[in-house]
Scaffold this active site. Structure first.
Site, mmCIF file in Angstrom:
data_model
loop_
_atom_site.group_PDB
_atom_site.id
_atom_site.type_symbol
_atom_site.label_atom_id
_atom_site.label_comp_id
_atom_site.label_asym_id
_atom_site.label_seq_id
_atom_site.Cartn_x
_atom_site.Cartn_y
_atom_site.Cartn_z
ATOM 1 N N GLN A 190 -3.886 6.006 1.350
ATOM 2 C CA GLN A 190 -2.788 6.542 0.553
ATOM 3 C C GLN A 190 -2.173 7.724 1.305
ATOM 4 O O GLN A 190 -2.880 8.656 1.678
ATOM 5 C CB GLN A 190 -3.292 6.992 -0.817
ATOM 6 C CG GLN A 190 -3.786 5.856 -1.696
ATOM 7 C CD GLN A 190 -2.651 5.010 -2.259
ATOM 8 O OE1 GLN A 190 -1.492 5.400 -2.232
ATOM 9 N NE2 GLN A 190 -2.989 3.838 -2.765
ATOM 10 N N TYR A 218 -7.487 -6.508 -3.560
ATOM 11 C CA TYR A 218 -6.891 -5.611 -2.555
ATOM 12 C C TYR A 218 -7.498 -4.204 -2.641
ATOM 13 O O TYR A 218 -6.789 -3.222 -2.798
ATOM 14 C CB TYR A 218 -5.370 -5.474 -2.730
ATOM 15 C CG TYR A 218 -4.598 -6.704 -3.112
ATOM 16 C CD1 TYR A 218 -4.145 -7.602 -2.143
ATOM 17 C CD2 TYR A 218 -4.278 -6.968 -4.440
ATOM 18 C CE1 TYR A 218 -3.404 -8.721 -2.501
ATOM 19 C CE2 TYR A 218 -3.540 -8.079 -4.809
ATOM 20 C CZ TYR A 218 -3.107 -8.957 -3.836
ATOM 21 O OH TYR A 218 -2.367 -10.059 -4.194
ATOM 22 N N ASN A 223 -10.757 2.949 -2.690
ATOM 23 C CA ASN A 223 -10.104 4.117 -3.287
ATOM 24 C C ASN A 223 -10.172 4.107 -4.814
ATOM 25 O O ASN A 223 -10.692 5.035 -5.432
ATOM 26 C CB ASN A 223 -8.644 4.161 -2.817
ATOM 27 C CG ASN A 223 -7.898 5.393 -3.285
ATOM 28 O OD1 ASN A 223 -8.346 6.513 -3.084
ATOM 29 N ND2 ASN A 223 -6.754 5.193 -3.917
ATOM 30 N N GLU A 239 -11.421 -7.509 -0.535
ATOM 31 C CA GLU A 239 -10.596 -6.925 0.523
ATOM 32 C C GLU A 239 -10.732 -7.820 1.745
ATOM 33 O O GLU A 239 -11.809 -8.345 2.014
ATOM 34 C CB GLU A 239 -11.041 -5.498 0.839
ATOM 35 C CG GLU A 239 -10.376 -4.864 2.049
ATOM 36 C CD GLU A 239 -8.856 -4.849 1.978
ATOM 37 O OE1 GLU A 239 -8.214 -5.242 2.977
ATOM 38 O OE2 GLU A 239 -8.303 -4.463 0.923
ATOM 39 N N ASP A 299 -3.427 -3.787 -6.872
ATOM 40 C CA ASP A 299 -2.568 -2.847 -6.148
ATOM 41 C C ASP A 299 -2.029 -3.619 -4.950
ATOM 42 O O ASP A 299 -2.440 -3.408 -3.817
ATOM 43 C CB ASP A 299 -3.393 -1.623 -5.714
ATOM 44 C CG ASP A 299 -2.556 -0.575 -5.001
ATOM 45 O OD1 ASP A 299 -1.320 -0.723 -4.964
ATOM 46 O OD2 ASP A 299 -3.144 0.384 -4.466
ATOM 47 N N CYS A 324 3.823 -0.379 -5.454
ATOM 48 C CA CYS A 324 4.652 0.432 -4.557
ATOM 49 C C CYS A 324 6.062 -0.130 -4.474
ATOM 50 O O CYS A 324 6.880 0.345 -3.692
ATOM 51 C CB CYS A 324 4.019 0.515 -3.164
ATOM 52 S SG CYS A 324 3.802 -1.089 -2.363
ATOM 53 N N GLU A 358 6.538 4.697 -6.732
ATOM 54 C CA GLU A 358 5.230 4.094 -6.996
ATOM 55 C C GLU A 358 5.020 4.186 -8.505
ATOM 56 O O GLU A 358 5.338 5.211 -9.115
ATOM 57 C CB GLU A 358 4.128 4.866 -6.262
ATOM 58 C CG GLU A 358 2.774 4.212 -6.325
ATOM 59 C CD GLU A 358 2.284 3.723 -4.966
ATOM 60 O OE1 GLU A 358 1.163 3.206 -4.915
ATOM 61 O OE2 GLU A 358 3.021 3.843 -3.976
#
Length: 366
Positions: A190, A218, A223, A239, A299, A324, A358
């Site tokens: 990020q 994802y 995070n 991931e 995300d 995003c 975002e």
């Protein structure tokens, strides 16, 4: 806005414009009024990449104008962290008069943390040898003598030389706990750390009444999944990028979390596995059917969710979606709103002084 000047006096107006734009976009989905999270007005970017321009004896950072593609000299960059600005000056002072380090150097990438660590990558159009390593080690030692906690990496075609390591460890206060996140050079992190803290705390808040398990697609370096683990019995996360998976595994151990399982596979593959379309060796020893996932977190990249993943996420009572790109979020909501209501909406000003937004939505089944 220029790279060396941020129109901080216009911050409130540009944020208000984004709020109106988001409300207009979300109106067809009967979304609530957005919760708005402000960015610091300067020094908010924790990473930056610059091309290098060789002008006789001079050497300086440049970026290219997005419209005209003309060169813009950048001697300071107030959007970036104070540490990046320190390093920009120190790196050029260390490289400018060193033929080994300067020759064929065309780009420098900076990655920093709120905990004041940095990885700096030097990109070359030449082979890197032991002489380069010796000179780079001397530069690293000189930077550290100035009090800069920095690691250097050299990159060229099919070459990557790490002088020490290719990662730094960020420490973020999230919901009353310090979270440790390993961030690997050339992997996604990020960019706005202050905004990341606010996104994590918002996600914690909207899931505080959650039950059962969490599925995340994802997940990157973990995070969100690691911060959210405290709100769920178990977390299953996917991931595809190997460095991110390795960082996520480290972060699980560093944060003493015992209820998160990371699987290296694409979201599309996981959809096939969940639907029983294909079997994957990577899932051996993991009983997918034992998970009682009542919340799914996504995300996605700017392209949003593909149609198969849209269908898959509709099977869950709660969908937490960080976007995003509100345009693709709205496209996805045309499908998701058939089965779910938007019950929370947030605007995160991740990229001040740009048109980018975002946002986050919580959807609950009708």
């Amino acid at each position: 806005m220029t790279p060396e000047h941020l129109p901080t006096e216009q911050y409130e107006a540009q944020l208000a414009e984004k709020v109106v734009r988001l409300q207009t976009m979300m109106a067809p989905f009967a979304a609530p009024v957005p919760e708005v999270f402000r960015s610091p007005v300067s020094h908010y970017r924790m990473r930056a990449e610059f091309r290098l321009w060789h002008d006789g004896d001079d050497l300086y950072h440049i970026i290219f104008d997005q419209q005209t593609r003309s060169r813009i000299r950048v001697d300071s960059f107030p959007a970036a962290s104070a540490l990046i600005n320190q390093l920009m000056t120190a790196m050029l002072e260390g490289v400018r008069n060193n033929p080994v380090l300067r020759h064929k150097l065309f780009q420098i990438d900076y990655l920093t943390t709120l905990s004041n660590q940095a990885v700096v990558s030097l990109l070359y159009h030449k082979k890197l040898d032991d002489t380069w390593r010796e000179q780079a080690e001397a530069l690293r030692d000189a930077l550290r003598a100035q009090g800069l906690n920095v690691h250097l990496i050299g990159r060229a075609t099919k070459t990557k030389i790490e002088l020490d390591q290719d990662y730094i460890d960020e420490r973020l206060p999230v919901g009353g706990r310090e979270m440790i996140y390993r961030q690997v050079e050339n992997s996604f992190t990020q960019p706005n750390a202050a905004m990341n803290i606010q996104m994590l705390e918002w996600a914690l808040d909207v899931t505080k009444e959650a039950t059962g398990d969490l599925l995340e697609l994802y997940c990157g370096n973990g995070n969100f999944s690691l911060a959210l683990a405290r709100n769920f019995d178990r977390v299953l996360a996917t991931e595809i990028a190997k460095p991110s998976v390795a960082a996520a595994q480290y972060n699980i151990a560093a944060n003493h979390i015992d209820n998160v399982q990371i699987i290296r596979m694409a979201a599309e593959e996981f959809t096939q596995a969940m639907n029983g379309v294909r079997e994957f060796n990577r899932l051996q020893g993991i009983d997918l059917q034992s998970y009682q996932c009542e919340t799914i977190f996504v995300d996605p990249p700017r392209s949003g969710l593909d149609s198969e993943t849209e269908k898959m996420v509709q099977a869950y009572p709660r969908i937490l979606y960080i976007s995003c790109n509100p345009e693709t979020l709205c496209r996805n909501l045309e499908t998701l709103s058939q089965t779910h209501n938007v019950t929370r909406l947030a605007l995160f000003d991740q990229f001040p002084y740009t048109h980018h937004m975002e946002c986050g939505v919580l959807l609950t089944r009708k």
